[in-house]
Design an enzyme around this catalytic site. Structure first.
Site, PDB file in Angstrom:
ATOM      1  N   CYS A 175      22.521  24.675  18.707  1.00 30.06           N
ATOM      2  CA  CYS A 175      22.607  23.487  17.728  1.00 30.06           C
ATOM      3  C   CYS A 175      22.694  24.000  16.453  1.00 30.06           C
ATOM      4  CB  CYS A 175      21.505  22.618  18.142  1.00 30.06           C
ATOM      5  SG  CYS A 175      21.151  22.083  19.844  1.00 30.06           S
ATOM      6  N   GLY A 201      27.660  23.443  18.391  1.00 32.34           N
ATOM      7  CA  GLY A 201      27.340  22.425  19.302  1.00 32.34           C
ATOM      8  C   GLY A 201      28.594  21.177  19.303  1.00 32.34           C
ATOM      9  N   ASN A 218      16.969  22.967  16.058  1.00 29.02           N
ATOM     10  CA  ASN A 218      17.625  23.911  16.902  1.00 29.02           C
ATOM     11  C   ASN A 218      16.716  25.176  17.418  1.00 29.02           C
ATOM     12  OD1 ASN A 218      19.645  26.046  17.630  1.00 29.02           O
ATOM     13  ND2 ASN A 218      19.448  27.221  15.771  1.00 29.02           N
ATOM     14  N   GLY A 219      16.895  25.283  18.729  1.00 32.06           N
ATOM     15  CA  GLY A 219      16.070  26.292  19.389  1.00 32.06           C
ATOM     16  C   GLY A 219      15.513  25.544  20.814  1.00 32.06           C
ATOM     17  N   TYR A 252      27.879  36.789  17.905  1.00 32.30           N
ATOM     18  CA  TYR A 252      28.680  35.644  18.504  1.00 32.30           C
ATOM     19  C   TYR A 252      28.511  34.156  18.009  1.00 32.30           C
ATOM     20  CZ  TYR A 252      31.092  32.535  22.064  1.00 32.30           C
ATOM     21  OH  TYR A 252      31.465  31.610  22.545  1.00 32.30           O
TER      22      TYR A 252
END
Length: 465
Positions: A17, A45, A119-120, A260
């Site tokens: 995210c 996302g 995020n996570g 990535y």
């Protein structure tokens, strides 16, 4: 044969995210700032997008399913007026793609309103949720953000700062939080620094928090520094206050951010993503030399490594695969039936470059192995005499528990096959992965989370707990 973007998704670590926050001393177009920042973070996302603004301490939210451009219009942005805001673009790593899980999540408690986006992944959120439910708490989503809000509310008697410190000290996992509460913008990074979060500003003195520096660039700001591991920053009219809520010398940012996830124009923890990928390609070329005519990269994230490979090897770099960039990235869907219905995005070979050539194909990674065979097949059909496949990351052999959608070893081709068996499976003439040692060399540090490569994680896993 046409290789689709939906097929490519299965061969990658699914993305995470993106979070963003802005604080201004006076009311500004904070929702518009969020909008452009969310565009810059859209690669992190594509399932939902949301913005919460603070206007005199009153919070107002708008969120929906889909891409940023699908959710927000000029009219909705103009209705979100204030001096501070947080925003979120979401990829659901646990297959819960519904509006209730769209972020930011907003609530009201003893100290007023609060909004949280993250995020996570919290590895102990299920246990904490059950304890809170036993105490009478109710939940409307399956998001970790709501668990955090409920925990903060339970500690409200201690004041906002202490309530947040107590909460983040109790949770485990990898996270970057942005929050709005008590006329403040708050950013928090986990004690290991696994998930990224940086601080930016502009000439007007506005402050920003973002998952990646490219989001700050997109709104005309510049990066100040990264939020440190185990640090909470509190931003208000007095500036930035730093609170170190956890001391930890075992810092371990996620290595896949550089491989990535992140955009190549981002800088994370002082490391430029593009330069790290080019260096990885150079080291890959040194590992296993091969006679070839051209080097091509798999768009988009494999291209910098391919450029580095070509530079080091002396083999010319060429554009060999053409990606249609004008179709929305609709492939990241958590349900297979939706993936199959998504619009196909073409990735086609450039025959004039490939015909009669010995080709080195460089990709950022080879995770599930579901598309490399198809890529090699279309390159051979375009007339390539030989195809040598190179992965610019080590072989992924273990699951990730920290917000990446790889939950089982059975999904990972390198956990089931040897390099030679994989080479035969994908029909490459040769195959090589970047070694773990060389990957860390490209990142100029050994302090990274590499659990997905070697099974050694920076903290206890949910299974161990």
């Amino acid at each position: 044969m046409i290789c689709t973007e939906e097929m490519l998704a299965k061969d990658k670590m699914e993305e995470e995210c993106g979070v963003f926050g802005v604080y201004c001393k006076e009311n500004k177009e904070v929702s518009q700032m969020c909008y452009y920042a969310m565009y810059a973070l859209q690669h992190r996302g594509q399932e939902s997008a949301g913005i919460t603004v603070s206007n005199g301490g009153q919070l107002y939210s708008y969120k929906g399913m889909g891409l940023t451009a699908d959710v927000f219009t000029e009219e909705t942005l103009n209705q979100l007026q204030g001096n501070a805001a947080i925003a979120h673009v979401r990829y659901s790593s646990f297959k819960d793609n519904k509006i209730e899980n769209a972020q930011p999540i907003e609530s009201r408690f003893k100290l007023g309103q609060i909004a949280v986006a993250h995020n996570g992944n919290l590895t102990n959120s299920k246990v904490i949720r059950e304890l809170l439910e036993d105490g009478g708490a109710t939940f409307t989503s399956t998001s970790d953000s709501e668990v955090v809000i409920k925990m903060i509310a339970r500690k409200a008697a201690d004041g906002l700062e202490e309530a947040i410190k107590a909460t983040v000290s109790a949770v485990k996992g990898a996270y970057a939080f942005v929050m709005l509460a008590d006329k403040k913008l708050i950013g928090i990074r986990d004690p290991y620094g696994i998930r990224p979060l940086c601080i930016g500003t502009n000439d007007a003195g506005d402050y920003f928090l973002a998952s990646e520096s490219c989001a700050i660039d997109a709104i005309g700001g510049h990066i100040v520094r990264d939020v440190e591991a185990g640090e909470m920053v509190i931003i208000d009219d007095n500036g930035i206050k730093s609170v170190k809520y956890a001391e930890n010398r075992n810092i371990a940012p996620c290595s896949f951010e550089h491989i990535y996830f992140a955009r190549p124009d981002s800088t994370i923890d002082g490391i430029n993503v593009y330069q790290a990928r080019v260096e990885a390609g150079k080291l890959l070329a040194k590992q296993c030399k091969v006679d070839a005519d051209i080097v091509i990269g798999v768009p988009d994230s494999g291209v910098p490594a391919a450029i580095g490979y070509a530079e080091e090897s002396g083999i010319p770099y060429a554009m060999g695969l053409i990606k249609n960039k004008y179709i929305a990235r609709t492939f990241i869907k958590p349900v297979q039936s939706l993936r199959e219905q998504a619009v196909m995005v073409k990735l086609n070979p450039l025959r004039i470059q490939l015909e009669g050539k010995r080709v080195v194909v460089v990709d950022d990674s080879l995770v599930r192995g579901t598309t490399s065979k198809i890529l090699i097949e279309i390159i051979r059909r375009a007339g390539a005499k030989e195809v040598h496949f190179r992965s610019a990351s080590p072989a992924v052999m273990h699951p990730c528990f920290y917000g990446v959608d790889i939950a089982h070893r059975k999904e990972l081709i390198a956990a089931r096959m040897s390099v030679e068996e994989i080479r035969q499976e994908i029909n490459a003439d040769t195959l090589d992965y970047l070694s773990l040692e060389n990957m860390l060399t490209s990142l100029k540090s050994n302090n990274f989370c590499v659990g997905c490569f070697n099974g050694v994680y920076p903290m206890s896993t949910p299974t161990e707990d």
